[in-house]
Motif scaffolding. Structure first.
Motif, short mmCIF file in Angstrom:
data_model
loop_
_atom_site.label_atom_id
_atom_site.label_comp_id
_atom_site.label_asym_id
_atom_site.label_seq_id
_atom_site.Cartn_x
_atom_site.Cartn_y
_atom_site.Cartn_z
N PRO A 54 39.75 -6.44 48.67
CA PRO A 54 40.21 -5.31 47.84
C PRO A 54 39.10 -4.28 47.63
O PRO A 54 37.91 -4.62 47.65
N GLU A 55 39.49 -3.04 47.41
CA GLU A 55 38.52 -1.96 47.24
C GLU A 55 37.57 -2.19 46.07
O GLU A 55 36.42 -1.77 46.11
N TYR A 56 38.04 -2.85 45.02
CA TYR A 56 37.19 -3.03 43.84
C TYR A 56 36.04 -4.02 44.07
O TYR A 56 35.15 -4.14 43.24
N THR A 57 36.03 -4.70 45.21
CA THR A 57 34.99 -5.69 45.48
C THR A 57 33.60 -5.06 45.45
O THR A 57 32.63 -5.70 45.05
N VAL A 58 33.48 -3.81 45.84
CA VAL A 58 32.18 -3.13 45.83
C VAL A 58 31.60 -3.10 44.41
O VAL A 58 30.39 -3.23 44.22
N PHE A 62 27.98 -4.86 43.53
CA PHE A 62 26.85 -4.04 43.10
C PHE A 62 26.81 -3.74 41.60
O PHE A 62 25.85 -3.15 41.11
N GLY A 63 27.86 -4.11 40.87
CA GLY A 63 27.92 -3.82 39.44
C GLY A 63 28.25 -2.36 39.20
O GLY A 63 28.42 -1.58 40.12
N THR A 64 28.34 -2.01 37.92
CA THR A 64 28.60 -0.61 37.55
C THR A 64 27.68 -0.21 36.41
O THR A 64 27.26 -1.05 35.61
N ALA A 65 27.37 1.05 36.35
CA ALA A 65 26.58 1.60 35.24
C ALA A 65 27.51 1.82 34.05
O ALA A 65 28.74 1.88 34.21
N PRO A 66 26.96 1.97 32.86
CA PRO A 66 27.81 2.33 31.72
C PRO A 66 28.57 3.63 32.04
O PRO A 66 28.03 4.54 32.68
N THR A 96 28.97 -3.31 34.22
CA THR A 96 29.06 -4.71 34.60
C THR A 96 27.85 -5.12 35.42
O THR A 96 27.26 -4.30 36.14
N GLN A 97 27.49 -6.37 35.31
CA GLN A 97 26.38 -6.91 36.10
C GLN A 97 26.84 -7.16 37.53
O GLN A 97 27.98 -7.56 37.75
N ILE A 102 28.79 -11.44 48.46
CA ILE A 102 28.88 -11.05 49.88
C ILE A 102 27.49 -11.08 50.51
O ILE A 102 27.29 -11.70 51.56
N ARG A 103 26.53 -10.44 49.86
CA ARG A 103 25.16 -10.44 50.40
C ARG A 103 24.59 -11.85 50.45
O ARG A 103 23.88 -12.20 51.38
#
Length: 123
Positions: A54-58, A62-66, A96-97, A102-103
């Motif tokens: 799914p697209e959200y896997t990235v 890698f997490g997300t910034a606030p 999110t952390q 995958i890596r």
């Protein structure tokens, strides 16, 4: 081994690599609803193995910034918090952390997966 036999064996090894890598990714993927694990698949195109997720896997990898979340097509956002429905015009998401499954699979398992499948089919 003839050229045709080599091509067939190589193609079988590509399918084995795809299957084994998908199994490793499914085994190590983070689980919330289980949708991600059910959605990981592969396909062989020519000499390449393409892994599909799914697209959200990235964002998991890698997490997300606030960031700020605003409604696009409604006046408010609706979500559950502690089992209760919550409505808000804006949400200040803390981010999110990263969960780099995958890596981790590529760095620790891919070489062995490729070697085992090539060895199995080509020797």
């Amino acid at each position: 081994m003839t050229k045709q036999q080599f091509k067939q064996a190589f193609n079988k090894s590509l399918h084995g690599i795809g299957n084994d890598l998908v199994n490793e990714l499914v085994r190590t993927a983070p689980v919330d609803t289980g949708f991600l694990r059910q959605s990981i698949s592969y396909e062989v195109q020519g000499n390449a193995v393409n892994i599909r997720m799914p697209e959200y896997t990235v964002y998991l990898e890698f997490g997300t910034a606030p960031h700020i979340i605003r409604p696009r097509h409604a006046k408010a956002l609706k979500f559950k918090s502690e089992g209760q429905d919550v409505f808000a015009r804006i949400v200040h998401h803390p981010g999110t952390q990263p969960q780099p499954f995958i890596r981790a699979a590529i760095n620790t398992k891919l070489r062995d997966i490729v070697a085992a499948n090539l060895r199995r089919q080509l020797t």
